[in-house]
Design a protein around this motif. Structure first.
Motif, short mmCIF file in Angstrom:
data_model
loop_
_atom_site.label_atom_id
_atom_site.label_comp_id
_atom_site.label_asym_id
_atom_site.label_seq_id
_atom_site.Cartn_x
_atom_site.Cartn_y
_atom_site.Cartn_z
N UNK A 229 0.89 -1.08 -0.02
CA UNK A 229 0.02 0.20 0.02
C UNK A 229 0.84 1.18 0.03
N UNK B 227 -5.17 -8.66 9.23
CA UNK B 227 -4.28 -9.62 8.24
C UNK B 227 -3.87 -8.81 6.97
N UNK B 228 -4.77 -7.64 6.75
CA UNK B 228 -4.54 -6.92 5.37
C UNK B 228 -2.88 -6.29 5.54
N UNK C 2 -0.50 -8.93 4.20
CA UNK C 2 -0.41 -8.87 2.93
C UNK C 2 0.42 -7.89 2.32
N UNK D 140 0.43 -19.62 9.08
CA UNK D 140 -0.22 -20.65 10.05
C UNK D 140 -1.93 -20.47 9.61
N UNK D 141 -2.30 -19.44 9.61
CA UNK D 141 -3.75 -18.99 9.69
C UNK D 141 -4.60 -19.41 8.56
N UNK D 142 -4.04 -19.40 7.28
CA UNK D 142 -4.81 -19.66 5.93
C UNK D 142 -4.00 -20.51 5.07
N UNK D 143 -4.71 -21.15 4.16
CA UNK D 143 -3.91 -21.84 3.12
C UNK D 143 -3.19 -21.09 2.18
N UNK E 217 -3.33 -20.89 -1.10
CA UNK E 217 -3.98 -20.29 -2.17
C UNK E 217 -4.58 -19.25 -1.86
N UNK E 218 -5.06 -19.00 -0.40
CA UNK E 218 -5.42 -17.79 -0.10
C UNK E 218 -4.45 -16.53 -0.11
N UNK F 22 -3.81 -15.84 -3.71
CA UNK F 22 -4.88 -15.06 -4.47
C UNK F 22 -4.75 -13.44 -4.15
N UNK F 23 -4.65 -13.32 -2.83
CA UNK F 23 -4.48 -11.69 -2.24
C UNK F 23 -3.19 -11.21 -2.89
N UNK G 177 -3.52 -10.23 -6.34
CA UNK G 177 -4.35 -8.78 -6.42
C UNK G 177 -3.45 -7.47 -6.13
N UNK H 297 -10.08 -0.75 4.23
CA UNK H 297 -9.52 -1.82 3.24
C UNK H 297 -10.47 -2.04 1.89
N UNK H 298 -9.84 -1.96 0.61
CA UNK H 298 -10.62 -2.14 -0.59
C UNK H 298 -9.97 -3.42 -0.98
#
Lengths: 271, 397
Positions: free
Chosen positions: A2, A32-33, A36, A54-57, A59-60, A63-64, A67, A254-255
């Protein structure tokens, strides 16, 4: 990453600081933003990144990151990113009861082991320079990102063991290797009782003491607002660049492709 | 051509196969597969999210689907904090399972108190106004096949099934309605593949001592993993197998019946047993075509910190607060409703932010043919400022 946050933190991928331990915390909000942001920031800066997802897969995160204009798959293939997928690995330990010493990284899930030495060993081997004795690999300096430490508490690790882990990581990565560290800790809505060993507040206090930059995210006191997702308090704690012990509070939203930050009361919705 | 592997892990990203194929046609029929180059085959009872293309299923309650952002993403967990007597939460569990049966999904039901059979006997009966749409489907199928002899009045696929069941033969519609005054026909229920886990009947093993979970949770985890793997929901089976969704319904986790003292003590000895289970469950969900609903008696959990962690280890989380037994029961303001519904958390997987309808002040009512969720608005009447106020309720669109 950002752009606004970079200017607030006076940071740029072309010239990123070294030896920095950034702590992100949240209460009644989801920070969490910011994880990223830092992941894409350090990858763009050309650092070797060890990410404990640890928190997500995977692929998550992927994917973010997409973006935000960064490919985690490519970074992994190039050898720039070492990605640890906690969700996948934990099943190996929790389902195969009895078998020992597969994946020592999650040793703390096994009985009679309450420290994070296995996890630390994984981290230090990931950031270690390979081959070149002069110590200048293609990627420099190394960065450790952890999302998030509260998962470890949920898996029964004590706050003390987590603090030992971050202390060792800081010594190796920030001090010895002049790299950077970013960790996220998620706190409970209500302040916890004193002396609660498992508590995230105890851990938070310890981490604030260890870090050089703290980004504390909170939901608005007035409750949920569609246009202002919360507030972030930036607290420069380190001795570097004359910003020591300064604090600044900003609101954020967050957008889809990032986040905007603005001074309190200056959201476009309000003005 | 070969259809590529389905993406797992809650990341059922677009592009989805266009839905031009007639509703209800299974994706095994030749006309569908030949032209299909998509990376995702169409599974009955699912639809892509308009926001991020994630594959969604219905909770069985249309208004709940709306409130949580369109539906439940495959690969995720919906946590329901039970109302005090577990009446409405149990009802939501039954809607969820009933929806699974109607869509032809596979079910896994776990309970430590009532036998899963009892829960399944109580599933509400689907309201079959789908018959009309099925008839047009049959006509379409007939017109596609010029060789179809005129004496056959229904499409060949359905000829061996009794007519009353054709409405459910392959209901690809998203979300259905149920009549809670009737229970689902046994023969409809029997056509679904259902796995059951009843804790008192499970063999005791030593696993509990070797992990942070209680023996009960470890056993449940192992059972879920076994079924997911054996039935191929984790992609283990070859491509030719028909893709389907598995719905996990786990009743009242965290209660003492699961060997957990989370509900008895402020400082439980098994403080991280359930959270460890939920973490491992997330691992299973993200890597398979499953969706889970877990109910927990949160009103018994004194340690709010642990409750916070349980919520964060779930994806979507709601809480039901029934008016029964409270003074609100007789309060005329709430007379049209059975309780309040709180949306604690909505996930934003594979994206930074998700648009969800504004969900403050929601109230629910269980009607015979619908579980409604509405926003409560209070309006003051200007005429008689000293006498109190009139109340208006605006339903959700």
């Amino acid at each position: 990453m950002y752009a606004e946050l970079n200017s607030i933190l006076n940071a740029s991928p072309d010239n990123c600081k070294q030896g920095e331990f950034t702590l992100i915390s949240d209460r009644k909000a989801d920070a969490s933003f910011l994880v990223h942001h830092f992941l894409s920031f350090y990858l763009r800066a050309g650092c070797k990144v060890c990410f404990l997802g640890l928190a997500q897969s995977f692929s998550h995160y992927s994917a973010v990151a997409q973006r935000l204009g960064v490919s985690l798959t490519q970074a992994k293939e190039k050898g720039q990113l070492v990605f640890y997928e906690g969700l996948k690995d934990c099943l190996g330990v929790l389902l195969r009861e009895g078998s020992t010493h597969e994946s020592p990284t999650l040793d703390f899930l096994r009985p009679h082991c309450s420290d994070l030495k296995g996890l630390y060993d994984f981290v230090s081997s990931s950031v270690a320079r390979v081959g070149d004795a002069a110590g200048t690999g293609p990627w420099a300096p190394p960065v450790l990102l952890v999302d998030d430490l509260s998962v470890l508490l949920s898996l029964g690790v004590s706050a003390g063991a987590v603090l030992d882990f971050t202390h060792y990581c800081k010594a190796t990565i920030c001090t010895e290797l002049q790299g950077n560290m970013v960790t996220l800790i998620r706190c409970e809505e209500e302040e916890e009782e004193q002396g609660d060993e498992q508590g995230s507040d105890v851990l938070l206090k310890g981490l604030i003491h260890q870090c050089s930059l703290a980004l504390q995210v909170q939901g608005l006191l007035t409750g949920y607002c569609k246009h202002i997702h919360g507030e972030v308090e930036v607290w420069w704690r380190g001795v570097a660049n004359g910003m020591q012990m300064q604090k600044k509070v900003l609101q954020y939203k967050v957008h889809d492709k990032g986040a905007v930050f603005f001074a309190r009361g200056t959201s476009s919705v309000v003005l | 051509g070969t259809a590529s592997a389905v993406c797992f892990g809650g990341s059922m990203a677009a592009p989805m196969k266009n839905t031009s194929a007639p509703a209800g046609l299974s994706f095994n029929s030749t006309s569908f597969q030949k032209k299909s180059r998509s990376k995702l085959v169409s599974i009955p009872g699912t639809r892509p999210s308009v926001q991020n293309g994630q594959l969604l299923v219905s909770t069985g309650v249309t208004s709940l689907d709306y409130v949580i952002g369109g539906g439940l993403a495959v690969g995720t967990l919906l946590l329901i904090e039970e109302d005090r007597y577990d009446s409405y939460s149990r009802m939501l569990l039954k809607y969820f399972l009933a929806e699974g049966v109607v869509c032809g999904h596979e079910l896994f039901v776990a309970s430590a108190w009532d036998h899963p059979d009892e829960i399944l006997q109580e599933l509400p009966a689907p309201i079959l106004d789908d018959v009309a749409s099925v008839t047009s489907m049959e006509d379409q199928a007939q017109s596609c096949d010029p060789d179809n002899p005129e004496s056959m009045k229904i499409a060949w696929r359905y000829q061996n099934l009794p007519k009353v069941q054709t409405a459910l033969a392959s209901s690809a519609r998203f979300g259905h309605y149920y009549d809670v005054s009737k229970t689902m026909d046994a023969d409809i229920l029997q056509r679904s593949k259902i796995h059951m886990f009843f804790l008192p009947e499970e063999a005791h093993s030593e696993t509990g001592a070797l992990s942070p979970m209680t023996e009960a949770y470890a056993s449940l985890l192992k059972s879920i993993h076994g079924v997911i793997h054996k039935e191929g929901f984790d992609g283990a089976t070859p491509q030719s197998k028909v893709r389907n969704i598995m719905r996990l319904g786990l009743h009242s986790l965290g209660s003492t019946l699961w060997g957990d003292d989370l509900c008895c003590r402020e400082k439980p000895t098994h403080g991280h047993a359930l959270t460890t289970f939920l973490y491992a469950l997330r691992g299973l969900l993200r890597s398979s075509l499953t969706v889970a609903m877990v109910t927990i008696p949160s009103h018994l959990i004194q340690n709010r910190a642990v409750m916070g962690r349980i919520t964060r280890l779930s994806d979507t989380a709601i809480a039901l607060e029934s008016f029964r037994g409270s003074d609100r029961e007789t309060n005329p303001l709430y007379k049209d409703y059975h309780g309040l519904l709180h949306v604690r958390q909505v996930p934003h997987l594979n994206c930074l932010v998700c648009e969800v309808p504004d969900s403050k002040d929601l109230a629910f009512k269980l009607k015979r043919k619908q579980f409604t969720i509405e926003v409560i608005h209070f309006f003051f009447q200007k005429k008689n400022p000293f006498f109190g106020f009139s109340v208006s309720f605006l339903p959700l669109k």
